[in-house]
Design an enzyme around this catalytic site. Structure first.
Site, mmCIF file in Angstrom:
data_model
loop_
_atom_site.group_PDB
_atom_site.id
_atom_site.type_symbol
_atom_site.label_atom_id
_atom_site.label_comp_id
_atom_site.label_asym_id
_atom_site.label_seq_id
_atom_site.Cartn_x
_atom_site.Cartn_y
_atom_site.Cartn_z
ATOM 1 N N ASP A 100 40.521 39.192 45.706
ATOM 2 C CA ASP A 100 40.587 37.904 46.149
ATOM 3 C C ASP A 100 41.299 37.308 44.979
ATOM 4 O O ASP A 100 41.609 35.919 44.775
ATOM 5 C CB ASP A 100 39.347 37.382 46.217
ATOM 6 C CG ASP A 100 38.209 37.515 44.796
ATOM 7 O OD1 ASP A 100 38.898 37.955 43.797
ATOM 8 O OD2 ASP A 100 37.159 36.924 44.979
ATOM 9 N N ARG A 151 44.558 34.822 27.739
ATOM 10 C CA ARG A 151 44.332 35.791 26.417
ATOM 11 C C ARG A 151 45.901 35.729 26.070
ATOM 12 O O ARG A 151 46.802 35.718 26.597
ATOM 13 C CB ARG A 151 43.850 36.920 26.952
ATOM 14 C CG ARG A 151 44.797 37.936 27.894
ATOM 15 C CD ARG A 151 44.160 39.261 28.089
ATOM 16 N NE ARG A 151 44.703 40.082 28.881
ATOM 17 C CZ ARG A 151 44.573 41.237 29.517
ATOM 18 N NH1 ARG A 151 43.119 41.575 29.578
ATOM 19 N NH2 ARG A 151 45.301 42.008 30.642
ATOM 20 N N ASP A 222 46.975 52.606 33.325
ATOM 21 C CA ASP A 222 47.133 51.103 33.196
ATOM 22 C C ASP A 222 46.350 50.237 32.193
ATOM 23 O O ASP A 222 46.747 48.912 32.101
ATOM 24 C CB ASP A 222 47.031 50.448 34.615
ATOM 25 C CG ASP A 222 45.583 50.647 35.259
ATOM 26 O OD1 ASP A 222 45.109 51.925 35.459
ATOM 27 O OD2 ASP A 222 44.876 49.802 35.423
#
Ligand code: AMP
Ligand code: MG
Length: 444
Positions: A100, A151, A222
């Site tokens: 989502d 961030r 990743d």
């Protein structure tokens, strides 16, 4: 490697946490961010990019992951050091697959407090600039308040970025990506030296994790940076009782990312990086493999040297391999809280933490004989880490609207090496019934 994209609109943003020192470091005015600049922290009106990457997740290769719910807003040049400003939970992107694109308040504050603790502990890490509640509801097992994390990172280049580039079959793209990473992080190095630099950084980083008992929890390729910063605080946790097999993540059924497996997994991930970079090492594939393997094999020695040096520092600059191994065996067999042991060893007496008193006395006598420097130990053995039960307590309160416990925990872990009045609670281990059933979740 990237798709131009914008963040989803945020209906009614409310600031939950702002890292003022970091904002100032970046040349951003905290007063502006709290007021007119709040929209900036959720990407309002900014055209950024969603980055593409691939990755091995729990050992299985996914050719296309990418920023499914994240966005690179841009780069900030603060005093010559370029840093990414990045959002998480900012809406679906073309990489969202089934997700989502959203994030809940709890997991975003979790990344905020744990990454700030890591920074204060001296571990290379991405940093958290702000968490903004969106006012929207996110549907997980239960409906939860939504949030966006802003961030900051040296970059968001990952092992998986190189896997993705290599997988396109476009060698020019791979070369350009490597050139970009070298210019940004390791200026002047050739491709093999670049690879060696990443191997070194990761060996040192994972050794630091081990010293403080940090378990990343999801060391997929990743989630491993080229810069050597810790990234993606999902199901991470600090180890309680010392045990190399410790796993907290609810999805890590086989213990692939257990505390004690982290160095081996780090090297495994770096092997995947070498595979991606191979054509850049040598036009001849056999030669390229030889060169890559020689560098990859340096990992173990680098890691062990860094690890042992750090363990000696924890013991006050003394201790051979045997003394360290005997201690870890004692801690393991007696289920001793890892952080507490070194804290008490530094500032008091850890004897009472060990059931096997004779074993503890014997080890302590050998250690004292060596004349440890306890003042130096106080600089490397933290009093306060974000303990699991305190993190959960703080996040539950914050989700319910009370930020007090979160702010107090943040204050404690931001000065981890300094024992302060009134903070005893933050230095104590979790109750046993908590620890036995504790599980962390991916935070998605
Ligand atoms: P992570 O576990 O945060 O490292 O994410 C792994 C992958 O899943 C990344 O490609 C994320 O962008 C994607 N992802 C995680 N959560 C969501 C979400 N709620 N919506 C869309 N993508 C997501
Ligand atoms: Mg990730």
């Amino acid at each position: 490697m990237a798709v131009a994209w914008e963040a989803a609109e945020v209906p009614s943003p409310a600031l939950l946490a702002l890292n003022e020192p970091l904002a100032r470091e970046l040349g951003l005015d905290p007063a502006w961010l709290r007021g007119d600049g709040l929209g900036f922290l959720v990407g309002s009106g900014v055209r950024g990019v969603a980055q593409a990457y691939a990755g091995h997740q729990f050992g299985g290769y996914s050719p296309r992951l990418g920023d499914g719910r994240a966005l690179l807003l841009g780069e900030i040049d603060a005093g010559g050091q370029v840093r990414d400003l990045h959002l998480k939970g900012s809406g679906r992107t073309p990489f969202a697959r089934g997700g989502d694109g959203l994030a809940a308040v709890g997991p975003m504050l979790r990344e905020y407090v744990i990454s700030e603790a890591m920074y204060a502990l001296g571990v290379p890490t991405t940093r958290s600039l702000a968490v903004v509640a969106t006012g929207a509801t996110v549907h997980r097992e239960t409906p939860l308040p939504g949030a966006v994390l802003a961030r900051v990172a040296a970059s968001h280049l990952r092992v998986g970025s190189f896997q993705y580039a290599r997988n396109t079959g476009d060698l020019d793209l791979l070369r350009r990506l490597a050139d970009h990473a070298i210019a940004r992080h390791y200026p002047g190095l050739d491709y093999l030296e670049f690879y060696r630099a990443v191997v070194r950084k990761q060996a040192a980083l994972i050794a630091q994790w081990m010293h403080i008992g940090f378990i990343h929890g999801v060391m997929n390729t990743d989630n491993m940076t080229i810069s050597g910063e810790t990234i993606d605080y999902g199901p991470c946790a600090f180890m309680e009782a010392y045990d190399p097999a410790t796993v907290y993540s609810s999805i890590d059924h086989c213990g692939r990312y257990a505390y004690g497996n982290q160095p081996g997994i780090g090297q495994w991930n770096l092997a995947r990086l070498a595979e991606a970079l191979l054509p850049l090492f040598d036009a001849d594939e056999d030669q390229a493999v030889k060169k890559a393997v020689a560098v990859l094999e340096e990992f173990e020695g680098l890691y062990l040297a860094a690890w042992h040096e750090g363990m000696r520092a924890k013991l006050g600059g003394v201790g051979d391999e045997q003394l360290v191994q005997d201690l870890l065996k004692l801690l393991h067999e007696n289920h001793v809280d890892y952080t507490s042991f070194f804290h008490h060893l530094t500032r008091g007496n850890p004897r009472d933490l060990v059931l096997d008193l004779a074993g503890a006395d014997e080890w302590l006598a050998r250690w004292r004989e060596l004349g440890p420097d306890t003042a130096a130990m106080a600089e490397v053995n933290p009093v306060y880490v974000p303990r699991n039960h305190l993190v959960e307590e703080a996040l539950a309160a914050a989700t319910g609207g009370d930020l007090g416990p979160f702010e107090r925990l943040l204050d404690a872990v931001r000065r981890p090496y300094e024992q302060r009045e009134g903070l005893d609670h933050y230095a104590e281990p979790a109750p046993r019934d908590f620890s036995e059933s504790y599980r962390t979740f991916c935070g998605t």
